[in-house]
Design a protein around this motif. Structure first.
Motif, PDB file in Angstrom:
ATOM      1  N   GLN A  19       3.474   1.347   3.130  1.00  0.00           N
ATOM      2  CA  GLN A  19       3.006   0.822   4.408  1.00  0.00           C
ATOM      3  C   GLN A  19       3.677  -0.511   4.715  1.00  0.00           C
ATOM      4  O   GLN A  19       3.711  -1.414   3.883  1.00  0.00           O
ATOM      5  CB  GLN A  19       1.495   0.632   4.368  1.00  0.00           C
ATOM      6  CG  GLN A  19       0.914   0.061   5.654  1.00  0.00           C
ATOM      7  CD  GLN A  19      -0.588  -0.007   5.600  1.00  0.00           C
ATOM      8  OE1 GLN A  19      -1.283   1.001   5.714  1.00  0.00           O
ATOM      9  NE2 GLN A  19      -1.118  -1.216   5.397  1.00  0.00           N
ATOM     10  N   MET A  20       4.221  -0.631   5.916  1.00  0.00           N
ATOM     11  CA  MET A  20       4.783  -1.896   6.380  1.00  0.00           C
ATOM     12  C   MET A  20       4.930  -1.864   7.886  1.00  0.00           C
ATOM     13  O   MET A  20       4.862  -0.803   8.519  1.00  0.00           O
ATOM     14  CB  MET A  20       6.117  -2.200   5.701  1.00  0.00           C
ATOM     15  CG  MET A  20       7.240  -1.259   5.990  1.00  0.00           C
ATOM     16  SD  MET A  20       8.764  -1.719   5.095  1.00  0.00           S
ATOM     17  CE  MET A  20       8.259  -1.565   3.383  1.00  0.00           C
ATOM     18  N   SER A  21       5.140  -3.020   8.470  1.00  0.00           N
ATOM     19  CA  SER A  21       5.324  -3.117   9.909  1.00  0.00           C
ATOM     20  C   SER A  21       6.744  -2.725  10.298  1.00  0.00           C
ATOM     21  O   SER A  21       7.663  -2.701   9.459  1.00  0.00           O
ATOM     22  CB  SER A  21       5.058  -4.547  10.379  1.00  0.00           C
ATOM     23  OG  SER A  21       6.085  -5.412   9.901  1.00  0.00           O
TER      24      SER A  21
ATOM     25  N   GLY B  46       3.730   3.028   9.084  1.00  0.00           N
ATOM     26  CA  GLY B  46       2.784   2.035   9.570  1.00  0.00           C
ATOM     27  C   GLY B  46       2.233   2.417  10.919  1.00  0.00           C
ATOM     28  O   GLY B  46       2.763   3.299  11.604  1.00  0.00           O
TER      29      GLY B  46
ATOM     30  N   GLN C  56      -3.863   6.411  12.537  1.00  0.00           N
ATOM     31  CA  GLN C  56      -3.629   6.518  11.102  1.00  0.00           C
ATOM     32  C   GLN C  56      -3.541   7.984  10.686  1.00  0.00           C
ATOM     33  O   GLN C  56      -2.665   8.363   9.884  1.00  0.00           O
ATOM     34  CB  GLN C  56      -4.759   5.818  10.343  1.00  0.00           C
ATOM     35  CG  GLN C  56      -4.600   5.807   8.829  1.00  0.00           C
ATOM     36  CD  GLN C  56      -3.721   4.659   8.348  1.00  0.00           C
ATOM     37  OE1 GLN C  56      -3.103   3.963   9.162  1.00  0.00           O
ATOM     38  NE2 GLN C  56      -3.661   4.460   7.046  1.00  0.00           N
TER      39      GLN C  56
ATOM     40  N   ARG D 280       0.863  -1.178   0.000  1.00  0.00           N
ATOM     41  CA  ARG D 280       0.000   0.000   0.000  1.00  0.00           C
ATOM     42  C   ARG D 280       0.905   1.235   0.000  1.00  0.00           C
ATOM     43  O   ARG D 280       1.805   1.352   0.826  1.00  0.00           O
ATOM     44  CB  ARG D 280      -0.888   0.005   1.258  1.00  0.00           C
ATOM     45  CG  ARG D 280      -1.661   1.309   1.481  1.00  0.00           C
ATOM     46  CD  ARG D 280      -2.796   1.459   0.493  1.00  0.00           C
ATOM     47  NE  ARG D 280      -3.405   2.782   0.580  1.00  0.00           N
ATOM     48  CZ  ARG D 280      -4.399   3.104   1.409  1.00  0.00           C
ATOM     49  NH1 ARG D 280      -4.892   2.193   2.240  1.00  0.00           N
ATOM     50  NH2 ARG D 280      -4.915   4.308   1.410  1.00  0.00           N
TER      51      ARG D 280
ATOM     52  N   GLU E  70      10.224  -3.321   8.170  1.00  0.00           N
ATOM     53  CA  GLU E  70      11.073  -2.158   7.848  1.00  0.00           C
ATOM     54  C   GLU E  70      12.484  -2.364   8.368  1.00  0.00           C
ATOM     55  O   GLU E  70      13.463  -2.130   7.651  1.00  0.00           O
ATOM     56  CB  GLU E  70      10.470  -0.887   8.447  1.00  0.00           C
ATOM     57  CG  GLU E  70      11.179   0.391   8.062  1.00  0.00           C
ATOM     58  CD  GLU E  70      12.425   0.704   8.899  1.00  0.00           C
ATOM     59  OE1 GLU E  70      13.331   1.388   8.390  1.00  0.00           O
ATOM     60  OE2 GLU E  70      12.482   0.248  10.059  1.00  0.00           O
TER      61      GLU E  70
ATOM     62  N   GLU F  40       1.543   0.616  14.412  1.00  0.00           N
ATOM     63  CA  GLU F  40       1.777  -0.580  15.214  1.00  0.00           C
ATOM     64  C   GLU F  40       0.691  -0.767  16.269  1.00  0.00           C
ATOM     65  O   GLU F  40       0.386  -1.890  16.662  1.00  0.00           O
ATOM     66  CB  GLU F  40       3.148  -0.482  15.897  1.00  0.00           C
ATOM     67  CG  GLU F  40       4.329  -0.498  14.939  1.00  0.00           C
ATOM     68  CD  GLU F  40       4.583  -1.863  14.332  1.00  0.00           C
ATOM     69  OE1 GLU F  40       4.768  -2.844  15.085  1.00  0.00           O
ATOM     70  OE2 GLU F  40       4.577  -1.949  13.081  1.00  0.00           O
TER      71      GLU F  40
ATOM     72  N   CYS G 113       8.995   4.498   4.798  1.00  0.00           N
ATOM     73  CA  CYS G 113       8.176   3.360   5.199  1.00  0.00           C
ATOM     74  C   CYS G 113       7.340   3.808   6.392  1.00  0.00           C
ATOM     75  O   CYS G 113       7.878   4.411   7.329  1.00  0.00           O
ATOM     76  CB  CYS G 113       9.044   2.169   5.588  1.00  0.00           C
ATOM     77  SG  CYS G 113      10.069   1.546   4.239  1.00  0.00           S
TER      78      CYS G 113
END
Length: 345
Positions: free
Chosen positions: A186-188, A157, A167, A10, A192, A159, A155
């Motif tokens: 988007q990533m955790s 996200g 958000q 995303r 990342e 958590e 990056c």
């Protein structure tokens, strides 16, 4: 089974930022180093209310000189959004002693790297939002791109969302930084941190070793040292190659090179022991994922950074590569006659 060809990424752009995402919220930037300074300046220029959390040192003096209020980290951690941009290995001790005790329920803490979260080195309270906004560009370059009206990738996200606004806050930070002008993936935090360390320790290491080895072998064979550093990177050709990767694609960029370069590159690549390299990379990735590297790096910090001192000695000490670079700079300086101080190049 996951289809490797189907993208699950995303990407957020400027249109995804909620209007006034950080309106009415105070933002504390912890650390005024290269990235902290860029984050603070960009956020302030974007209209955010920003102050700096930093110990009393030259960075605190610079922040005050540039118009920021500077307070102790413990005080800064009481703000609505706390953006942690301290060195990775420093965060665990500072978090437990100076950040976590004063975080307010309903506030948010954001990290410029997923490292501390990914490897269980910190445990944020369960009453706050936990965010990731991790730029993929060095501080000074990110600042310049912001001033030029361009963006830079990051990056990002969420958590943990305890306020219902996590958000919105994450996108507000990314937008204020200038990230969304380019894009945010988007990533955790775990992904990342793993991605960042893996590329540094594989592509970065191999490229660095290849440059040093090629320099030694060719110089020993009689090729001038100055010509070698010029050919490898000082001419700017390598920058153009990586720019072509970005603009045209890794494989398609080869069309910019002649048949000689393409033939030589592909045949020598096929001669390499690809499986040995792949196995080395797999071991590196597993060591990162299982926390082995993080544990050794934390031990490095606790022991006074002996390996980093060795690296700094290499960076700042004399070497044939550095001497060749200096000679090239002398030969190409405006006031140079073109003659090498030690004879012809």
């Amino acid at each position: 089974m996951t289809n490797p060809n189907s993208s699950q990424v995303r990407v957020y752009r400027a249109a995804d930022a909620p209007p006034g995402a950080l309106a009415g919220e105070s933002v504390a930037v912890l650390g005024y180093g290269h990235l902290g300074r860029t984050a603070a300046l960009n956020l302030r220029d974007s209209g955010a209310k920003v102050r700096i959390g930093n110990r009393e040192d030259e960075y605190a003096e610079q922040a005050r000189a540039e118009g920021f209020e500077v307070v102790p980290i413990t005080t800064a951690a009481t703000d609505d959004v706390v953006y942690v941009l301290l060195p990775d290995e420093v965060i665990p001790a500072v978090f437990d002693s100076a950040i976590a005790p004063t975080l307010r329920a309903g506030s948010a803490i954001a990290f410029g790297s997923g490292y501390s979260l990914a490897f269980g080195l910190i445990h944020p309270p369960e009453t706050i939002d936990v965010l990731l906004v991790a730029p993929r560009m060095a501080g000074s370059t990110a600042r310049n791109r912001y001033l030029q009206g361009h963006g830079f990738w990051a990056c990002v996200g969420v958590e943990a969302d305890r306020s219902g606004r996590a958000q919105q806050r994450m996108l507000g930070l990314a937008d204020g930084m200038g990230v969304l002008r380019a894009g945010a993936v988007q990533m955790s935090a775990k992904v990342e941190a793993t991605l960042d360390l893996f590329i540094e320790q594989t592509v970065g290491s191999v490229l660095g070793m290849a440059i040093m080895m090629a320099f030694e072998v060719a110089r020993d064979a009689g090729i001038p040292a100055e010509a070698l550093v010029l050919e490898m990177y000082m001419s700017g050709e390598m920058e153009a190659v990586f720019q072509a990767f970005r603009e045209s694609g890794f494989f398609r960029a080869s069309e910019d090179h002649g048949p000689t370069a393409v033939f030589g590159g592909i045949t020598r690549s096929l001669e390499m022991d690809r499986e040995a390299m792949a196995e080395s990379f797999r071991k590196t990735l597993e060591d990162i994922k299982n926390g082995g590297f993080a544990q050794r790096f934390q031990d490095e910090a606790r022991n006074g950074y002996p390996m980093l001192e060795f690296a700094r000695a290499m960076m700042h000490g004399g070497s044939p590569i550095t001497e060749a670079e200096d000679r090239i700079r002398h030969l190409t300086s405006p006031d140079s006659s073109g003659a090498s101080p030690g004879g012809s190049a």
